[in-house]
Write a protein that holds these residues in place. Sequence first.
Motif, PDB file in Angstrom:
ATOM      1  N   THR A   1      32.309 -65.786  56.496  1.00  0.00           N
ATOM      2  CA  THR A   1      31.764 -65.166  57.696  1.00  0.00           C
ATOM      3  C   THR A   1      30.594 -66.004  58.197  1.00  0.00           C
ATOM      4  N   ARG A   2      30.204 -65.757  59.408  1.00  0.00           N
ATOM      5  CA  ARG A   2      29.042 -66.451  59.970  1.00  0.00           C
ATOM      6  C   ARG A   2      27.805 -66.176  59.115  1.00  0.00           C
ATOM      7  N   LYS A   3      27.641 -64.946  58.671  1.00  0.00           N
ATOM      8  CA  LYS A   3      26.497 -64.572  57.833  1.00  0.00           C
ATOM      9  C   LYS A   3      26.487 -65.375  56.536  1.00  0.00           C
ATOM     10  N   GLU A   4      27.644 -65.535  55.901  1.00  0.00           N
ATOM     11  CA  GLU A   4      27.728 -66.287  54.654  1.00  0.00           C
ATOM     12  C   GLU A   4      27.393 -67.766  54.863  1.00  0.00           C
ATOM     13  N   LEU A   5      27.867 -68.325  55.964  1.00  0.00           N
ATOM     14  CA  LEU A   5      27.539 -69.719  56.273  1.00  0.00           C
ATOM     15  C   LEU A   5      26.038 -69.886  56.513  1.00  0.00           C
ATOM     16  N   GLN A   6      25.443 -68.936  57.214  1.00  0.00           N
ATOM     17  CA  GLN A   6      24.005 -68.994  57.467  1.00  0.00           C
ATOM     18  C   GLN A   6      23.220 -68.883  56.168  1.00  0.00           C
ATOM     19  N   GLU A   7      23.686 -68.030  55.246  1.00  0.00           N
ATOM     20  CA  GLU A   7      23.020 -67.894  53.947  1.00  0.00           C
ATOM     21  C   GLU A   7      23.066 -69.207  53.163  1.00  0.00           C
ATOM     22  N   LEU A   8      24.196 -69.900  53.225  1.00  0.00           N
ATOM     23  CA  LEU A   8      24.303 -71.205  52.576  1.00  0.00           C
ATOM     24  C   LEU A   8      23.282 -72.179  53.169  1.00  0.00           C
ATOM     25  N   LEU A   9      23.252 -72.263  54.480  1.00  0.00           N
ATOM     26  CA  LEU A   9      22.322 -73.174  55.148  1.00  0.00           C
ATOM     27  C   LEU A   9      20.869 -72.797  54.869  1.00  0.00           C
ATOM     28  N   ASP A  10      20.583 -71.510  54.801  1.00  0.00           N
ATOM     29  CA  ASP A  10      19.217 -71.061  54.535  1.00  0.00           C
ATOM     30  C   ASP A  10      18.724 -71.508  53.158  1.00  0.00           C
ATOM     31  N   GLN A  11      19.624 -71.681  52.209  1.00  0.00           N
ATOM     32  CA  GLN A  11      19.237 -72.134  50.873  1.00  0.00           C
ATOM     33  C   GLN A  11      18.619 -73.531  50.908  1.00  0.00           C
ATOM     34  N   LEU A  12      18.946 -74.308  51.925  1.00  0.00           N
ATOM     35  CA  LEU A  12      18.438 -75.673  52.040  1.00  0.00           C
ATOM     36  C   LEU A  12      17.068 -75.753  52.719  1.00  0.00           C
ATOM     37  N   THR A  13      16.643 -74.677  53.372  1.00  0.00           N
ATOM     38  CA  THR A  13      15.361 -74.666  54.088  1.00  0.00           C
ATOM     39  C   THR A  13      15.230 -75.921  54.950  1.00  0.00           C
ATOM     40  N   LEU A  14      16.121 -76.044  55.892  1.00  0.00           N
ATOM     41  CA  LEU A  14      16.204 -77.230  56.745  1.00  0.00           C
ATOM     42  C   LEU A  14      15.122 -77.259  57.817  1.00  0.00           C
ATOM     43  N   HIS A  15      14.721 -78.472  58.202  1.00  0.00           N
ATOM     44  CA  HIS A  15      13.885 -78.657  59.383  1.00  0.00           C
ATOM     45  C   HIS A  15      14.770 -78.461  60.608  1.00  0.00           C
ATOM     46  N   GLU A  16      14.169 -78.173  61.720  1.00  0.00           N
ATOM     47  CA  GLU A  16      14.907 -77.851  62.945  1.00  0.00           C
ATOM     48  C   GLU A  16      15.954 -78.907  63.319  1.00  0.00           C
ATOM     49  N   ASP A  17      15.630 -80.181  63.179  1.00  0.00           N
ATOM     50  CA  ASP A  17      16.541 -81.240  63.597  1.00  0.00           C
ATOM     51  C   ASP A  17      17.252 -81.926  62.420  1.00  0.00           C
ATOM     52  N   GLU A  18      17.151 -81.354  61.231  1.00  0.00           N
ATOM     53  CA  GLU A  18      17.780 -81.951  60.052  1.00  0.00           C
ATOM     54  C   GLU A  18      19.285 -81.682  60.042  1.00  0.00           C
ATOM     55  N   GLU A  19      20.056 -82.695  59.702  1.00  0.00           N
ATOM     56  CA  GLU A  19      21.510 -82.586  59.692  1.00  0.00           C
ATOM     57  C   GLU A  19      22.042 -82.406  58.279  1.00  0.00           C
ATOM     58  N   VAL A  20      23.230 -81.795  58.195  1.00  0.00           N
ATOM     59  CA  VAL A  20      23.907 -81.608  56.913  1.00  0.00           C
ATOM     60  C   VAL A  20      25.336 -82.115  57.016  1.00  0.00           C
ATOM     61  N   GLU A  21      25.905 -82.376  55.866  1.00  0.00           N
ATOM     62  CA  GLU A  21      27.320 -82.738  55.748  1.00  0.00           C
ATOM     63  C   GLU A  21      27.984 -81.608  54.970  1.00  0.00           C
ATOM     64  N   ALA A  22      29.187 -81.221  55.366  1.00  0.00           N
ATOM     65  CA  ALA A  22      29.924 -80.176  54.653  1.00  0.00           C
ATOM     66  C   ALA A  22      30.570 -80.753  53.399  1.00  0.00           C
ATOM     67  N   ILE A  23      30.637 -79.923  52.356  1.00  0.00           N
ATOM     68  CA  ILE A  23      31.263 -80.296  51.090  1.00  0.00           C
ATOM     69  C   ILE A  23      32.407 -79.329  50.837  1.00  0.00           C
ATOM     70  N   TYR A  24      33.557 -79.856  50.465  1.00  0.00           N
ATOM     71  CA  TYR A  24      34.722 -79.032  50.132  1.00  0.00           C
ATOM     72  C   TYR A  24      35.415 -79.688  48.951  1.00  0.00           C
ATOM     73  N   LEU A  25      35.422 -79.007  47.809  1.00  0.00           N
ATOM     74  CA  LEU A  25      36.001 -79.562  46.584  1.00  0.00           C
ATOM     75  C   LEU A  25      36.955 -78.554  45.950  1.00  0.00           C
ATOM     76  N   ASN A  26      38.104 -79.020  45.499  1.00  0.00           N
ATOM     77  CA  ASN A  26      39.065 -78.163  44.799  1.00  0.00           C
ATOM     78  C   ASN A  26      38.828 -78.232  43.301  1.00  0.00           C
ATOM     79  N   ALA A  27      38.575 -77.077  42.682  1.00  0.00           N
ATOM     80  CA  ALA A  27      38.472 -76.975  41.228  1.00  0.00           C
ATOM     81  C   ALA A  27      39.764 -76.328  40.722  1.00  0.00           C
ATOM     82  N   ASP A  28      39.855 -76.106  39.418  1.00  0.00           N
ATOM     83  CA  ASP A  28      41.085 -75.549  38.852  1.00  0.00           C
ATOM     84  C   ASP A  28      41.453 -74.184  39.422  1.00  0.00           C
TER      85      ASP A  28
END
Length: 105
Positions: free
Chosen positions: A20-47
Amino acid sequence: MVTNRVDAVLTQRAGDDGFTRKELQELLDQLTLHEDEEVEAIYLNADSCVLFGFIRMQICEEQLNFEISEDSSFGQAAISVANDIELETRDGIYYFAGVKTYMYY
């Protein structure tokens, strides 16, 4: 200087679950980003799950040379923890390929 800052955040999900949008925002909030700071998405398959999250773009470039795939040292370390409960830490903090990462469920 913020000592508890993490540079990547991951969460585990069943492969067929979305976010959900809320869950994505919670993930981003964990990083405490600056206003103009960029992120890269990570997607990994585990067992038995998928790891999804974000990493600071600067860290991804400078420390990992953009190598965050399942075959990278970062990806392999994260997948190893997801596949083995014995490797989990109480606080969810890991150093995958030298990158301070918070991983939660």
